[in-house]
Design a protein around this motif. Structure first.
Motif, PDB file in Angstrom:
ATOM      1  N   MET A  93      30.828  38.866  28.035  1.00 37.64           N
ATOM      2  CA  MET A  93      30.014  39.303  29.170  1.00 37.64           C
ATOM      3  C   MET A  93      29.287  38.137  29.836  1.00 37.64           C
ATOM      4  O   MET A  93      28.980  38.188  31.024  1.00 37.64           O
ATOM      5  CB  MET A  93      28.951  40.259  28.625  1.00 37.64           C
ATOM      6  CG  MET A  93      28.945  41.591  29.264  1.00 37.64           C
ATOM      7  SD  MET A  93      27.935  42.682  28.224  1.00 37.64           S
ATOM      8  CE  MET A  93      29.132  43.952  27.873  1.00 37.64           C
ATOM      9  N   ALA A  94      28.984  37.120  29.039  1.00 38.28           N
ATOM     10  CA  ALA A  94      28.265  35.962  29.569  1.00 38.28           C
ATOM     11  C   ALA A  94      29.214  34.913  30.132  1.00 38.28           C
ATOM     12  O   ALA A  94      28.779  33.836  30.513  1.00 38.28           O
ATOM     13  CB  ALA A  94      27.373  35.363  28.482  1.00 38.28           C
ATOM     14  N   ASP A 123      31.834  33.488  33.107  1.00 32.98           N
ATOM     15  CA  ASP A 123      31.550  33.368  34.542  1.00 32.98           C
ATOM     16  C   ASP A 123      32.856  33.431  35.324  1.00 32.98           C
ATOM     17  O   ASP A 123      33.594  32.455  35.335  1.00 32.98           O
ATOM     18  CB  ASP A 123      30.829  32.041  34.787  1.00 32.98           C
ATOM     19  CG  ASP A 123      30.310  31.925  36.216  1.00 32.98           C
ATOM     20  OD1 ASP A 123      30.257  32.940  36.913  1.00 32.98           O
ATOM     21  OD2 ASP A 123      29.974  30.796  36.620  1.00 32.98           O
ATOM     22  N   PRO A 124      33.176  34.561  35.968  1.00 35.35           N
ATOM     23  CA  PRO A 124      32.410  35.803  35.976  1.00 35.35           C
ATOM     24  C   PRO A 124      32.536  36.567  34.657  1.00 35.35           C
ATOM     25  O   PRO A 124      33.504  36.394  33.928  1.00 35.35           O
ATOM     26  CB  PRO A 124      33.053  36.596  37.127  1.00 35.35           C
ATOM     27  CG  PRO A 124      34.425  36.041  37.289  1.00 35.35           C
ATOM     28  CD  PRO A 124      34.364  34.613  36.855  1.00 35.35           C
ATOM     29  N   GLY A 125      31.542  37.400  34.385  1.00 42.15           N
ATOM     30  CA  GLY A 125      31.466  38.122  33.122  1.00 42.15           C
ATOM     31  C   GLY A 125      32.676  39.014  32.864  1.00 42.15           C
ATOM     32  O   GLY A 125      33.166  39.671  33.768  1.00 42.15           O
ATOM     33  N   VAL A 126      33.134  39.011  31.625  1.00 44.26           N
ATOM     34  CA  VAL A 126      34.257  39.858  31.220  1.00 44.26           C
ATOM     35  C   VAL A 126      33.680  41.108  30.564  1.00 44.26           C
ATOM     36  O   VAL A 126      33.039  41.026  29.516  1.00 44.26           O
ATOM     37  CB  VAL A 126      35.167  39.105  30.227  1.00 44.26           C
ATOM     38  CG1 VAL A 126      36.292  40.006  29.755  1.00 44.26           C
ATOM     39  CG2 VAL A 126      35.711  37.830  30.857  1.00 44.26           C
TER      40      VAL A 126
END
Lengths: 328, 328
Positions: B249-250, B252-255
């Motif tokens: 999630m962190a 870039d872009p978040g998954v």
């Protein structure tokens, strides 16, 4: 010995999460925010020698002395009394023009308004930086609501926190953005911001690595604000938001502020952006999603958000003024 | 020159995420899994001198030569051919007894079965460790499906990867657990596991800090398995799962692999546990949630999960056997 102040809520685009000193409410890292016009707290403080304790009413309801909310305000007033050298208790009337429980950072506008009203009622004239330091003692995010438009908070390095305050980056007229709050059905929010922050800091192996990213994010976001680069601001804001939530999720046990609608809004925002809409999201320590767009995209954004099951309400805000005194 | 093998899927309780060598498919860190009985791939490999290319059928459908799936299998067969010194192409028939697209790690059972069938068809007899090394080349998680019950994967330190393989921790009879897969409505899954893993590793400031937690999680999970400590295993498994998703999630872009139902299942599992049910969840690079319980809690768990809107199907698995040859 009385004054009335108004302050607006604000939303962090580069997130504040984690404290380096809990007593002084000093943040681990800086943050960057937009003050939200429309979401306002109005607070009147009246020091009255005849009172035997602070008398506080919030949205017309009197707070019970000894309750958490009352203590938090009385403790804050003690800071002002100590500085000003007065001993009177105060009558405080404070009211929000927006739902207090909707995760809209009423403590930011609340303590900014209280700082300004209380110091003025106590006969003090503080600089904005001093007010910001004081407001921070009540709530970390309140330090930013002293300023209108875009504000940048410094973590500071001093042990006494005198350099841990916000400053103005660009006034509300600088950039005609809109922030739409998608109020989602309340899922399980059984972890308060403070508790979640503490647990993240104490148990998440991802907290410190996230905190180390904040300075670079602030530099990029500041540049995006200065050049009105919407895409860049969105990229940094989503990265900061997801990183903050990721750090919380990796706590032990994991702190999860999202509900099903939160996730749905995230996916819809990303999809609408792929379809060409200029929007980005951010989320605080709760399930609601705040979505930003240039003013001209507002109706398209409203249409996207209003189609989502579980989005109960949309609250639209524009860049707002800093805290200021009202004629009383 | 032919052989048929069966292997089961497995689910990582301490997650595998990130590669230290992409060509050899070497993981950054170890992992720990349970092999799932019932979720099986059966694969027959037949080396035939008359073929002009590998002929592969998956679930009765012939794979187009040059397609990603065909190439992945042909490349894998090349490894076996090189080792065995044979040049014949092969006819491969492989079939899953569970939905291939449901995020149930069919590549784990698939490459474990293929490794065993192909080497045997090529006249080789590999040790389990060697088979595990080979299966890893097809899919990192396949290295664990060579073994039944609980398996532990080592990241290894050698550049050639010969020490990067799984080993058995405890057979399927060791602990009578159940794993219930809550198949959730497919949201936006536009990021494959491999792509998500790569993006996480390349852009997430939280990837390395997460990877550094894996060894300690494995040690705790191994102890939990040895002592059949369900609460401890659950705590480690959820921490590992949330940490892995947080690291993604962190990026870039978040998954973000979760959909609204994923979040709802997480909250319901936590609530049911507070209400006394012995359960924990884990989630792979997709939206489905795998929930574990002791066998005696199965009906209570099914009842919790079947009440959730958006849960389309429940698939129940128990600890399974390792990969083995079938009479053909």
């Amino acid at each position: 010995m009385h004054a009335t102040a108004l302050a607006h809520s604000n939303i962090a685009l580069v997130k504040y999460w984690g404290k380096r000193d809990r007593a002084l409410n000093l943040p681990v890292a800086g943050s960057l925010s937009l003050t939200l016009g429309g979401l306002a707290t109005t607070t009147t403080v009246h020091f009255r020698p005849e009172l035997e304790s602070d008398l506080v009413s919030l949205d017309g309801r009197e707070l019970r002395p000894g309750s958490v909310a009352h203590r938090r305000i009385a403790d804050f007033l003690d800071l002002v009394r100590n500085d000003a050298g007065i001993t009177s208790f105060a009558e405080v009337e404070t009211a929000n023009n927006f739902p207090t429980a909707a995760g809209l950072a009423s403590s930011a506008s609340g303590f900014a308004a209280l700082a300004l009203a209380a110091t003025h009622a106590a006969g003090q004239q503080l600089t904005d930086a001093q007010l910001s330091v004081l407001a921070r003692r009540g709530s970390g995010s309140a330090a930013r609501s002293i300023f209108g438009g875009f504000a940048e908070m410094s973590a500071g390095t001093r042990a006494d926190g005198r350099d841990a305050h916000a400053r103005a980056l660009a006034g509300p007229e600088h950039w005609d953005l809109r922030c739409v709050v998608a109020v989602t059905t309340q899922g399980e929010k059984d972890v308060s911001s403070t508790e979640g922050m503490t647990r993240t800091q104490e148990t998440s192996p991802l907290f410190e690595p996230w905190a180390r990213t904040v300075d670079a994010d602030i530099a990029q976001a500041r540049h995006a604000v200065e050049t009105r680069d919407f895409a860049l601001l969105g990229r940094v804001a989503e990265r900061s938001c997801l990183g903050m939530h990721a750090s919380a999720m990796a706590a032990d046990p994991g702190v999860i502020y999202w509900n099903p609608t939160t996730i749905e809004v995230i996916h819809r925002v990303r999809r609408a952006r792929r379809d060409g809409l200029q929007i980005f999201f951010t989320i605080d320590a709760g399930p609601h999603v705040k979505v930003f767009c240039p003013a001209r995209e507002l109706s398209a954004l409203r249409s996207v958000l209003s189609q989502i099951d579980g989005v109960n309400d949309l609250i639209v805000a524009r860049p707002g003024q800093g805290a200021h005194l009202l004629e009383s």
